[in-house]
Design an enzyme around this catalytic site. Structure first.
Site, PDB file in Angstrom:
ATOM      1  N   GLY A  68       0.822  -1.191   0.000  1.00 40.03           N
ATOM      2  CA  GLY A  68       0.000   0.000   0.000  1.00 40.03           C
ATOM      3  C   GLY A  68       0.865   1.253   0.000  1.00 40.03           C
ATOM      4  O   GLY A  68       2.088   1.191   0.113  1.00 40.03           O
ATOM      5  N   GLN A  70       2.037   5.360  -1.314  1.00 41.91           N
ATOM      6  CA  GLN A  70       2.481   6.085  -2.499  1.00 41.91           C
ATOM      7  C   GLN A  70       3.978   5.849  -2.733  1.00 41.91           C
ATOM      8  O   GLN A  70       4.476   4.749  -2.536  1.00 41.91           O
ATOM      9  CB  GLN A  70       2.147   7.567  -2.327  1.00 41.91           C
ATOM     10  CG  GLN A  70       0.652   7.864  -2.305  1.00 41.91           C
ATOM     11  CD  GLN A  70       0.015   7.739  -3.673  1.00 41.91           C
ATOM     12  OE1 GLN A  70       0.646   7.937  -4.698  1.00 41.91           O
ATOM     13  NE2 GLN A  70      -1.286   7.420  -3.691  1.00 41.91           N
ATOM     14  N   ILE A  71       4.686   6.892  -3.126  1.00 41.67           N
ATOM     15  CA  ILE A  71       6.097   6.741  -3.465  1.00 41.67           C
ATOM     16  C   ILE A  71       6.983   6.969  -2.242  1.00 41.67           C
ATOM     17  O   ILE A  71       6.675   7.794  -1.385  1.00 41.67           O
ATOM     18  CB  ILE A  71       6.481   7.715  -4.599  1.00 41.67           C
ATOM     19  CG1 ILE A  71       7.845   7.356  -5.204  1.00 41.67           C
ATOM     20  CG2 ILE A  71       6.472   9.162  -4.112  1.00 41.67           C
ATOM     21  CD1 ILE A  71       8.167   8.102  -6.494  1.00 41.67           C
ATOM     22  N   THR A  72       8.077   6.216  -2.164  1.00 41.43           N
ATOM     23  CA  THR A  72       9.097   6.461  -1.158  1.00 41.43           C
ATOM     24  C   THR A  72      10.454   6.134  -1.744  1.00 41.43           C
ATOM     25  O   THR A  72      10.566   5.627  -2.857  1.00 41.43           O
ATOM     26  CB  THR A  72       8.835   5.669   0.138  1.00 41.43           C
ATOM     27  OG1 THR A  72       9.670   6.195   1.187  1.00 41.43           O
ATOM     28  CG2 THR A  72       9.119   4.190  -0.045  1.00 41.43           C
ATOM     29  N   TYR A  73      11.473   6.460  -0.966  1.00 38.99           N
ATOM     30  CA  TYR A  73      12.857   6.251  -1.397  1.00 38.99           C
ATOM     31  C   TYR A  73      13.555   5.320  -0.433  1.00 38.99           C
ATOM     32  O   TYR A  73      13.351   5.399   0.794  1.00 38.99           O
ATOM     33  CB  TYR A  73      13.598   7.592  -1.448  1.00 38.99           C
ATOM     34  CG  TYR A  73      15.101   7.456  -1.591  1.00 38.99           C
ATOM     35  CD1 TYR A  73      15.673   7.107  -2.811  1.00 38.99           C
ATOM     36  CD2 TYR A  73      15.952   7.671  -0.506  1.00 38.99           C
ATOM     37  CE1 TYR A  73      17.056   6.969  -2.946  1.00 38.99           C
ATOM     38  CE2 TYR A  73      17.329   7.537  -0.632  1.00 38.99           C
ATOM     39  CZ  TYR A  73      17.869   7.187  -1.850  1.00 38.99           C
ATOM     40  OH  TYR A  73      19.232   7.044  -1.977  1.00 38.99           O
ATOM     41  N   LEU A 135       6.360   3.175   6.731  1.00 38.36           N
ATOM     42  CA  LEU A 135       5.837   1.816   6.814  1.00 38.36           C
ATOM     43  C   LEU A 135       5.077   1.490   5.539  1.00 38.36           C
ATOM     44  O   LEU A 135       4.457   2.360   4.930  1.00 38.36           O
ATOM     45  CB  LEU A 135       4.874   1.654   7.992  1.00 38.36           C
ATOM     46  CG  LEU A 135       5.437   1.560   9.400  1.00 38.36           C
ATOM     47  CD1 LEU A 135       5.871   2.921   9.893  1.00 38.36           C
ATOM     48  CD2 LEU A 135       4.393   0.987  10.359  1.00 38.36           C
ATOM     49  N   GLY A 147       7.503  -3.984   5.041  1.00 40.30           N
ATOM     50  CA  GLY A 147       7.797  -3.681   6.433  1.00 40.30           C
ATOM     51  C   GLY A 147       8.019  -2.210   6.691  1.00 40.30           C
ATOM     52  O   GLY A 147       7.145  -1.384   6.412  1.00 40.30           O
ATOM     53  N   LEU A 148       9.210  -1.841   7.188  1.00 44.44           N
ATOM     54  CA  LEU A 148       9.453  -0.480   7.645  1.00 44.44           C
ATOM     55  C   LEU A 148      10.864  -0.037   7.261  1.00 44.44           C
ATOM     56  O   LEU A 148      11.728  -0.856   6.948  1.00 44.44           O
ATOM     57  CB  LEU A 148       9.258  -0.382   9.164  1.00 44.44           C
ATOM     58  CG  LEU A 148      10.190  -1.218  10.044  1.00 44.44           C
ATOM     59  CD1 LEU A 148      11.453  -0.448  10.418  1.00 44.44           C
ATOM     60  CD2 LEU A 148       9.468  -1.678  11.308  1.00 44.44           C
ATOM     61  N   CYS A 165       5.590   9.695   0.290  1.00 46.61           N
ATOM     62  CA  CYS A 165       4.343   9.007   0.651  1.00 46.61           C
ATOM     63  C   CYS A 165       3.112   9.783   0.180  1.00 46.61           C
ATOM     64  O   CYS A 165       2.016   9.632   0.735  1.00 46.61           O
ATOM     65  CB  CYS A 165       4.281   8.745   2.153  1.00 46.61           C
ATOM     66  SG  CYS A 165       5.665   7.758   2.757  1.00 46.61           S
TER      67      CYS A 165
END
Length: 223
Positions: A68, A70-73, A135, A147-148, A165
């Site tokens: 689930g 949006q975008i992250t790095y 997360l 995970g995280l 996110c």
């Protein structure tokens, strides 16, 4: 519970390894926690909007994934912990697991004198409104993966090229900004201890959790 300390692992093979593990596990398959880092990569959740990638001057790869959000790095200097858990066996609901993961991060940061907290409607962990940990989960047939991620001493520039996110203008921070000199592996061990404490009884075999890193090639994603 099996704990694997995997070092630096390319993102795509790690994702495929999580999927394969989850698809192939049975009722008696031990749960696993993987502690690792990734080379620079953007990941976009299954409902993610590509326009949240604002620019990409470093040509960082973008991977569409099945969690689930949006975008992250992800990149070096960021602690990633993947939780491959049988939620039915542990009598955990997804929301309870998310709360537990956030609490483990909060408790870990508290050990370094950092006052972190949740933010309503925005999963993750924050310090004075700035995001220090993210997360993201996928649950399939009652089993979790993904995970995280905690920013320890990661390069923050790539976060400035996205809406982290999906939140425009969200500031991303790292432990190093507060003078914390601990490395990713040290923070990982403290996080692991808090996950051990918070997961339901029987979640972790303490002796196994403190064994040396797995070195057998077959246990490494992408081997």
């Amino acid at each position: 519970m099996i704990v694997k300390r995997l070092g630096m692992v390319e993102y795509a093979p790690a994702l495929e390894a999580m999927r394969a593990f989850t698809a192939g596990r049975g009722a008696d398959t031990p749960d696993e926690i993987w502690l690792l880092q990734h080379p620079p990569v953007y990941t976009l959740g299954q409902a993610g909007k590509p326009e949240h990638l604002l620019q990409n001057p470093a040509a960082i790869p973008l991977v569409h994934i099945d969690r689930g959000g949006q975008i992250t790095y992800h990149g070096p200097g960021q602690l990633v912990a993947y939780l491959l858990l049988d939620l039915h066996r542990r009598r955990l609901k997804v929301r309870e697991l998310v709360h537990l993961m956030e609490q483990a991060i909060i408790d870990t940061l508290a050990e370094y004198g950092l006052d972190a907290a949740r933010k309503d409607g925005a999963p993750g962990v924050y310090i004075a409104g700035d995001k220090i940990a993210a997360l993201g989960l996928r649950v399939k047939n009652g089993c979790s993966y993904h995970g995280l991620a905690i920013n320890v001493d990661a390069d923050l520039a790539p976060f400035g090229w996205i809406n982290p996110c999906g939140y425009e203008g969200l500031k991303t921070i790292r432990m190093k900004d507060f003078g914390i000199e601990a490395d990713v592996e040290q923070v990982g061990e403290r996080l692991l201890a808090h996950l051990q404490h918070l997961l339901p009884p029987g979640a972790v075999d303490t002796d196994a959790a403190h064994q040396a890193a797995q070195t057998v090639e077959s246990t490494r994603p992408g081997s």
